[in-house]
Motif scaffolding. Structure first.
Motif, PDB file in Angstrom:
ATOM      1  N   ILE A  64      28.860  -0.054  -8.392  1.00 51.11           N
ATOM      2  CA  ILE A  64      29.837   0.949  -8.523  1.00 51.11           C
ATOM      3  C   ILE A  64      30.921   0.063  -9.261  1.00 51.11           C
ATOM      4  CG2 ILE A  64      31.709   2.153  -7.306  1.00 51.11           C
ATOM      5  CD1 ILE A  64      29.674   2.419  -5.119  1.00 51.11           C
ATOM      6  N   TYR A  65      31.345   0.599 -10.507  1.00 50.28           N
ATOM      7  CA  TYR A  65      32.352   0.114 -11.162  1.00 50.28           C
ATOM      8  C   TYR A  65      33.659   0.586 -10.689  1.00 50.28           C
ATOM      9  CZ  TYR A  65      29.554  -2.706 -14.130  1.00 50.28           C
ATOM     10  OH  TYR A  65      28.364  -3.405 -14.648  1.00 50.28           O
ATOM     11  N   LEU A  71      29.351  -5.859 -20.080  1.00 50.04           N
ATOM     12  CA  LEU A  71      29.152  -6.356 -18.782  1.00 50.04           C
ATOM     13  C   LEU A  71      28.122  -5.359 -17.993  1.00 50.04           C
ATOM     14  CD1 LEU A  71      30.859  -7.913 -16.203  1.00 50.04           C
ATOM     15  CD2 LEU A  71      32.115  -5.760 -15.927  1.00 50.04           C
ATOM     16  N   VAL A  72      28.041  -4.030 -18.465  1.00 49.47           N
ATOM     17  CA  VAL A  72      27.042  -3.020 -17.833  1.00 49.47           C
ATOM     18  C   VAL A  72      25.565  -3.484 -18.502  1.00 49.47           C
ATOM     19  CG1 VAL A  72      26.371  -0.783 -18.288  1.00 49.47           C
ATOM     20  CG2 VAL A  72      28.737  -1.194 -18.020  1.00 49.47           C
ATOM     21  N   ASP A 130      18.324  -5.310 -13.414  1.00 51.81           N
ATOM     22  CA  ASP A 130      17.355  -4.272 -13.188  1.00 51.81           C
ATOM     23  C   ASP A 130      18.228  -3.194 -12.278  1.00 51.81           C
ATOM     24  OD1 ASP A 130      15.208  -2.664 -13.856  1.00 51.81           O
ATOM     25  OD2 ASP A 130      14.195  -3.342 -11.921  1.00 51.81           O
ATOM     26  N   THR A 131      19.716  -3.095 -12.582  1.00 50.72           N
ATOM     27  CA  THR A 131      20.340  -1.721 -11.954  1.00 50.72           C
ATOM     28  C   THR A 131      19.676  -0.597 -12.389  1.00 50.72           C
ATOM     29  OG1 THR A 131      22.111  -3.433 -11.936  1.00 50.72           O
ATOM     30  CG2 THR A 131      22.453  -0.951 -11.700  1.00 50.72           C
ATOM     31  N   LYS A 132      19.577   0.153 -11.317  1.00 46.55           N
ATOM     32  CA  LYS A 132      19.078   1.615 -11.641  1.00 46.55           C
ATOM     33  C   LYS A 132      20.067   2.755 -11.574  1.00 46.55           C
ATOM     34  CE  LYS A 132      14.826   0.465 -11.946  1.00 46.55           C
ATOM     35  NZ  LYS A 132      14.104   0.240 -13.274  1.00 46.55           N
ATOM     36  N   LEU A 141      27.844   3.903 -24.806  1.00 45.87           N
ATOM     37  CA  LEU A 141      27.522   3.471 -23.509  1.00 45.87           C
ATOM     38  C   LEU A 141      26.513   4.378 -22.720  1.00 45.87           C
ATOM     39  CD1 LEU A 141      28.134   1.174 -21.376  1.00 45.87           C
ATOM     40  CD2 LEU A 141      30.159   2.262 -20.641  1.00 45.87           C
ATOM     41  N   CYS A 142      26.760   5.570 -22.557  1.00 46.16           N
ATOM     42  CA  CYS A 142      26.175   6.393 -21.837  1.00 46.16           C
ATOM     43  C   CYS A 142      24.763   6.623 -22.506  1.00 46.16           C
ATOM     44  CB  CYS A 142      26.822   7.836 -21.860  1.00 46.16           C
ATOM     45  SG  CYS A 142      28.116   7.742 -20.518  1.00 46.16           S
TER      46      CYS A 142
END
Length: 481
Positions: free
Chosen positions: A291-292, A339-340, A348-350, A376-377
């Protein structure tokens, strides 16, 4: 490192140059005072700890350069210096040349010093600060051009990869140097932000456009502009639940993995809570969620989750659920994208939750939102990452659309609203859009309790919630009499 390339010593710059500088090439670094030209040279020379490197300076003394580089933490043990800067005695001992031009008198000893130095050191990397100083050793532009060509060929024939700096102005342009070099790297400052741009790069591809950069206590950091077309795409046919029974029913099981989702609603209606619950559900499946938060600290979010009966502390400590506060004005769009990317590719963030889209706009600092957010998306979607964008509406009751350039990006839109009934304020929830599958079209009551979120019955007796003017069936709505 790509074959035939050598590292610049700056990972982000290596990325936008497709693996680094071309071996045995000449490269020009352009920029005004304080843009980081010399620091880039430190990175370049210290990138190879095994080979020999050379620093030819016409302005700063060797002592000043070593002190400066040491403060930034650079190790220049394998770097030999040729200090051609004026000494402190130059002013008092200066001699005028009445018969010959000073350029004619000075050029020969300087040329000999450089030749002797290069022949003795036999460097693989050479940094020259700055190449424009050769103008003062040349009687005219023609001789300057010949001298620079000859000097570059001398270095390249000895296997050197050359980086030189250029000082230019409107009165003294450096177009001639740009024509003569294989690569041109531009360092710029605009409205307090730093950028780097490649405008020429022979024998290699490169990523065009402006890329954000920062000068830190450890040197230069470059944040490549995200271009979604450079990454592979894929479709994941898997439905993942929100973990809220009533909402999953409305979504006919949940949302598809790797989709872009917007949760829209006014302040305090429950958007962040929904985002936290989805992130927690992800962590419960032993997948990483991040969570950002642009508006709250991690401790504030954990405290609020605890008060709502959401046990997120243990998951946060296990590293499956991370909360990362972001100070929007301290980041550029490219830096936030980096960063993302780091979280997705290295950890490996899902699932990624951005809280909120309204605050993310501060990162853009007035730039076009749709381009940065689109890149980004699309990047996250192509990596199979499920994205939750929380959007705070400007109106407490009727605003749904998060704005031009955003709605078309998302696959699913969930809206939350306040409405008044029998003299009390209530919350409502509905699904406005869901690509790839059907969904429940009704609006239901949403209740936030000490045990989390509960989805109530369909609001069959209330109409006009989306318009901001709800009324109970049988009543005459305001303004319709």
């Amino acid at each position: 490192m790509t074959s035939g390339k050598i590292s610049t010593g700056i990972s982000g710059l290596d990325e936008i140059t497709d693996g680094g500088l071309v071996k045995n090439s000449s490269n020009l670094v352009r920029g005004g005072p304080g843009t980081g030209k010399t620091i880039l040279g430190f990175h370049f020379l210290s990138a190879d700890s095994a080979g020999k490197s050379a620093f030819i300076t016409f302005e700063e003394s060797k002592e000043n350069l070593l002190a400066f580089s040491s403060k930034l933490g650079f190790e220049l043990r394998n770097v030999e210096f040729l200090d051609l800067s004026p000494s402190e005695h130059f002013f008092s001992e200066v001699e005028s040349y009445d018969i010959f031009l000073s350029s004619d008198v000075e050029r020969q000893p300087v040329t000999k010093q450089i030749i002797d130095f290069i022949e003795a050191v036999k460097p693989e990397r050479v940094f020259i600060d700055s190449m424009t100083q050769f103008r003062y050793f040349s009687p005219n532009k023609y001789q300057f051009r010949k001298q620079v060509i000859s000097f570059i060929r001398f270095l390249l024939q000895r296997g050197c990869t050359v980086v030189s700096t250029s000082e230019f102005s409107r009165e003294e342009p450096d177009d001639d140097l740009q024509f003569l070099c294989d690569g041109v790297i531009n360092l710029k400052t605009e409205d307090g932000e730093r950028f780097i741009e490649i405008t020429k790069f022979r024998q290699s591809g490169f990523r065009s456009g402006l890329h954000s950069m920062k000068i830190t206590a450890q040197g230069i950091r470059v944040f490549p502009r995200l271009i979604p077309d450079t990454v592979s795409t894929g479709i994941v046919n898997e439905i993942i639940p929100f973990g809220i029974e009533g909402l999953d029913k409305m979504l006919y099981g949940g949302i598809r993995r790797g989709t872009i989702n917007i949760i829209s609603g006014p302040p305090g209606v429950g958007k962040s809570t929904l985002g936290m619950l989805f992130a927690r559900e992800t962590a419960m499946r032993k997948e990483k969620a991040l969570i950002y938060t642009f508006e709250e600290s991690a401790d504030q979010m954990i405290f609020r989750a605890k008060s709502l009966g959401i046990p997120a502390v243990g998951l946060k400590e296990s590293d499956l659920l991370q909360i990362e506060p972001i100070m929007a004005l301290a980041y550029s769009p490219d830096e936030f994208s980096q960063l993302v990317r780091s979280s997705v590719e290295k950890e490996d963030t899902k699932v990624i939750v951005i809280d909120s889209l309204s605050s993310y706009r501060l990162v853009l600092k007035g730039r076009e939102q749709s381009e940065a957010l689109y890149a980004l998306c699309k990047y996250m979607k192509s990596r199979g990452v499920t994205v939750i964008l929380l959007y705070a509406t400007s109106s407490l009751v009727s605003d749904i659309d998060p704005g031009r350039g955003v709605s078309f990006l998302c696959d699913n839109i969930i809206f939350l609203r306040y409405y008044e009934a029998a003299g009390e304020i209530h919350r409502a929830i509905g699904v406005l859009k869901k690509r790839t599958s059907d969904f429940e079209k009704s609006v239901r009551e949403l209740v936030i309790t000490k045990n989390g979120i509960e989805i109530g019955e369909r609001l069959t007796n209330t109409r006009g919630i989306l318009s901001g003017m709800p009324y109970v069936n049988g009543e005459v709505p305001d303004g319709k009499e």
